[in-house]
Design a protein around this motif. Structure first.
Motif, PDB file in Angstrom:
ATOM      1  N   ASP A 109      -4.597 -10.591  -2.205  1.00 16.16           N
ATOM      2  CA  ASP A 109      -4.502  -9.608  -0.910  1.00 16.16           C
ATOM      3  C   ASP A 109      -5.369  -8.328  -1.473  1.00 16.16           C
ATOM      4  O   ASP A 109      -4.762  -7.098  -1.100  1.00 16.16           O
ATOM      5  N   VAL A 110      -6.667  -8.275  -1.903  1.00 17.39           N
ATOM      6  CA  VAL A 110      -7.243  -7.187  -2.304  1.00 17.39           C
ATOM      7  C   VAL A 110      -7.890  -6.694  -0.918  1.00 17.39           C
ATOM      8  O   VAL A 110      -8.651  -7.507   0.031  1.00 17.39           O
ATOM      9  N   ARG A 111      -7.770  -5.607  -0.561  1.00 19.37           N
ATOM     10  CA  ARG A 111      -8.070  -4.589   0.598  1.00 19.37           C
ATOM     11  C   ARG A 111      -9.484  -3.749  -0.046  1.00 19.37           C
ATOM     12  O   ARG A 111      -9.219  -3.084  -1.063  1.00 19.37           O
ATOM     13  N   THR A 112     -10.210  -3.558   1.058  1.00 17.76           N
ATOM     14  CA  THR A 112     -11.379  -2.478   0.862  1.00 17.76           C
ATOM     15  C   THR A 112     -11.416  -1.624   1.939  1.00 17.76           C
ATOM     16  O   THR A 112     -10.591  -1.804   3.152  1.00 17.76           O
ATOM     17  N   ASP A 113     -12.243  -0.599   1.742  1.00 11.72           N
ATOM     18  CA  ASP A 113     -12.423   0.235   2.958  1.00 11.72           C
ATOM     19  C   ASP A 113     -13.344  -0.385   3.866  1.00 11.72           C
ATOM     20  O   ASP A 113     -13.600  -1.527   3.776  1.00 11.72           O
ATOM     21  N   ARG A 114     -13.954   0.567   4.969  1.00 16.99           N
ATOM     22  CA  ARG A 114     -14.579  -0.025   6.113  1.00 16.99           C
ATOM     23  C   ARG A 114     -16.107  -0.523   5.677  1.00 16.99           C
ATOM     24  O   ARG A 114     -16.617  -1.500   6.200  1.00 16.99           O
ATOM     25  N   SER A 115     -16.268   0.028   4.390  1.00 16.66           N
ATOM     26  CA  SER A 115     -17.710  -0.267   3.948  1.00 16.66           C
ATOM     27  C   SER A 115     -17.699  -1.711   3.267  1.00 16.66           C
ATOM     28  O   SER A 115     -18.567  -2.519   2.882  1.00 16.66           O
ATOM     29  N   GLY A 116     -16.523  -2.027   3.002  1.00 19.42           N
ATOM     30  CA  GLY A 116     -16.267  -3.269   2.166  1.00 19.42           C
ATOM     31  C   GLY A 116     -16.580  -3.168   0.514  1.00 19.42           C
ATOM     32  O   GLY A 116     -16.558  -4.360  -0.031  1.00 19.42           O
ATOM     33  N   THR A 117     -16.894  -2.054   0.197  1.00 23.63           N
ATOM     34  CA  THR A 117     -17.268  -1.982  -1.346  1.00 23.63           C
ATOM     35  C   THR A 117     -16.261  -1.435  -2.264  1.00 23.63           C
ATOM     36  O   THR A 117     -16.080  -1.712  -3.487  1.00 23.63           O
ATOM     37  N   THR A 118     -15.281  -0.544  -1.635  1.00 17.74           N
ATOM     38  CA  THR A 118     -14.373   0.260  -2.437  1.00 17.74           C
ATOM     39  C   THR A 118     -13.032  -0.382  -2.205  1.00 17.74           C
ATOM     40  O   THR A 118     -12.567  -0.622  -0.997  1.00 17.74           O
ATOM     41  N   VAL A 119     -12.382  -0.820  -3.375  1.00 16.09           N
ATOM     42  CA  VAL A 119     -10.906  -1.346  -3.118  1.00 16.09           C
ATOM     43  C   VAL A 119     -10.031  -0.167  -3.132  1.00 16.09           C
ATOM     44  O   VAL A 119      -9.951   0.690  -3.844  1.00 16.09           O
ATOM     45  N   THR A 120      -9.280  -0.425  -2.079  1.00 12.75           N
ATOM     46  CA  THR A 120      -8.007   0.379  -1.514  1.00 12.75           C
ATOM     47  C   THR A 120      -6.724  -0.038  -1.740  1.00 12.75           C
ATOM     48  O   THR A 120      -5.568   0.698  -1.395  1.00 12.75           O
ATOM     49  N   GLY A 121      -6.318  -1.343  -2.228  1.00  9.99           N
ATOM     50  CA  GLY A 121      -5.258  -1.938  -2.515  1.00  9.99           C
ATOM     51  C   GLY A 121      -5.458  -3.394  -3.002  1.00  9.99           C
ATOM     52  O   GLY A 121      -6.136  -4.034  -2.815  1.00  9.99           O
ATOM     53  N   LEU A 122      -4.362  -3.960  -3.513  1.00 12.40           N
ATOM     54  CA  LEU A 122      -4.081  -5.119  -3.984  1.00 12.40           C
ATOM     55  C   LEU A 122      -2.737  -5.494  -4.401  1.00 12.40           C
ATOM     56  O   LEU A 122      -1.964  -4.581  -4.389  1.00 12.40           O
ATOM     57  N   ARG A 123      -2.456  -6.864  -4.644  1.00 11.09           N
ATOM     58  CA  ARG A 123      -1.107  -7.343  -5.031  1.00 11.09           C
ATOM     59  C   ARG A 123      -1.305  -8.047  -6.295  1.00 11.09           C
ATOM     60  O   ARG A 123      -2.512  -8.534  -6.560  1.00 11.09           O
ATOM     61  N   MET A 124      -0.274  -7.831  -7.178  1.00 10.51           N
ATOM     62  CA  MET A 124      -0.311  -8.702  -8.453  1.00 10.51           C
ATOM     63  C   MET A 124       0.787  -9.424  -8.764  1.00 10.51           C
ATOM     64  O   MET A 124       1.954  -9.104  -8.441  1.00 10.51           O
ATOM     65  N   ARG A 125       0.724 -10.625  -9.335  1.00 12.41           N
ATOM     66  CA  ARG A 125       1.949 -11.284  -9.834  1.00 12.41           C
ATOM     67  C   ARG A 125       1.633 -11.623 -11.519  1.00 12.41           C
ATOM     68  O   ARG A 125       0.444 -12.023 -11.763  1.00 12.41           O
ATOM     69  N   VAL A 126       2.541 -11.426 -12.322  1.00 10.47           N
ATOM     70  CA  VAL A 126       2.477 -11.670 -13.862  1.00 10.47           C
ATOM     71  C   VAL A 126       3.410 -12.637 -14.063  1.00 10.47           C
ATOM     72  O   VAL A 126       4.909 -12.396 -13.865  1.00 10.47           O
ATOM     73  N   ALA A 127       3.256 -13.604 -14.894  1.00 12.03           N
ATOM     74  CA  ALA A 127       3.999 -14.316 -15.720  1.00 12.03           C
ATOM     75  C   ALA A 127       4.311 -13.829 -17.212  1.00 12.03           C
ATOM     76  O   ALA A 127       3.159 -13.478 -17.648  1.00 12.03           O
ATOM     77  N   PHE A 128       5.213 -13.764 -17.748  1.00  7.48           N
ATOM     78  CA  PHE A 128       5.600 -13.409 -19.173  1.00  7.48           C
ATOM     79  C   PHE A 128       5.954 -14.324 -20.008  1.00  7.48           C
ATOM     80  O   PHE A 128       7.063 -14.989 -19.644  1.00  7.48           O
ATOM     81  N   LEU A 129       5.304 -14.493 -21.039  1.00  6.55           N
ATOM     82  CA  LEU A 129       5.725 -15.376 -22.066  1.00  6.55           C
ATOM     83  C   LEU A 129       5.989 -14.869 -23.479  1.00  6.55           C
ATOM     84  O   LEU A 129       5.122 -13.882 -23.809  1.00  6.55           O
TER      85      LEU A 129
END
Length: 287
Positions: A109-129
């Protein structure tokens, strides 16, 4: 690992030791969980505090965008939601020194600004071992704002105040042992009649307030909810094995937010109210 890349002032609070790409949106990371964390010590059964999972997720959620998605170091990181789930039967016990934890992170779910070049948000999932045994998973979402957007967002903030600006200990506080704590300085609650208030005993706490913020950070909100549940349950419910929390708006330092919690079996719903509005909502579950 440079402390600036995980937004920590104290080197001792940096958990990550290495992060590498494992695919276009996948990352393999190593973390060292010390046996003697000053704020969140291991329990009597040698298990780590669940907040070690959350803090590792938080550090990955800062380091990976800064180093691999070109988010500028001047950006403000805002957590929207966070969740984790532990498998108590698989959790590692603290050995001598520190536990080497492997983290397998995936970004979506990587989101960018209107230019499409600057990342403005994302989601992350992590598994721990620990070794080759998975014992936890966590996930969260964040957005990244430049200085102008953050200033505009905060321009209407009222009553944020400065932590510690009011006289200390003007209200009674719960006993640390009832909350599963060893030090009174780790208590983040005070009591006013029947209300539980988010009111840190130490507004410069070396972990919860490692660096100055103009609002209450997410880790402090989670710890306040955990302590409120421990208090309301008379010390029965202290160590949550799973959690989810969503930030609806900023929680200001002042006036103190009121924490409400409702117990349903081994699950507890909580929310914070400030100025007549909910700022945070979530759930903690216990064994």
């Amino acid at each position: 690992m440079e402390r600036e890349f995980v937004h920590r002032i104290s080197v001792a609070e940096v958990l990550l030791t290495d992060v590498r790409r494992c695919g276009p949106l996948g990352f393999c990371a190593a973390a060292a969980w010390t046996r003697s964390h000053p704020t969140f010590p291991r329990g009597r059964d040698e298990r780590y505090s669940p907040w070690m999972v959350v803090e590792t997720l938080r550090q990955l959620g800062i380091y990976i965008p800064l180093r691999h998605f070109d988010v500028p170091p001047t950006a403000r990181f805002l957590i929207h939601d966070v969740a984790y789930e532990l498998d108590p039967a698989a959790e590692p016990r603290a050995p001598h020194g520190a536990s080497e934890i492997t983290c397998l992170a995936s970004v979506g779910d990587v989101r960018t600004d209107r230019s499409g070049t600057t990342v403005t948000g994302l989601r992350m999932r992590v598994a721990f071992l620990a070794g080759d045994r998975a014992f936890a998973q966590a996930a969260g979402g964040a957005r990244f704002l430049d200085a102008a957007r953050y200033a505009a967002l905060r321009s209407g903030a009222a009553g944020s105040g400065v932590p510690g600006a009011e006289p200390a200990d003007r209200r009674p506080r719960p006993e640390p042992a009832l909350l599963g704590l060893e030090s009174a300085s780790d208590v983040v609650l005070s009591l006013e009649g029947d209300d539980i208030l988010l009111d840190p005993a130490d507004p410069r706490h070396p972990f919860l307030f490692d660096h100055g913020t103009d609002h209450v950070p997410g880790m402090a909100l989670l710890e306040a909810a955990r302590q409120a549940v421990a208090l309301r349950s008379g010390g029965r419910l202290v160590r949550p094995v799973s959690c989810r929390m969503t930030a609806l708006r900023f929680t200001e330092h002042r006036p103190p937010a009121v924490i409400h919690c409702s117990e349903y079996g081994r699950s507890v719903l909580f929310h914070c109210r400030q100025g007549g509005e909910q700022t945070v909502t979530g759930m903690l579950r216990y064994c």
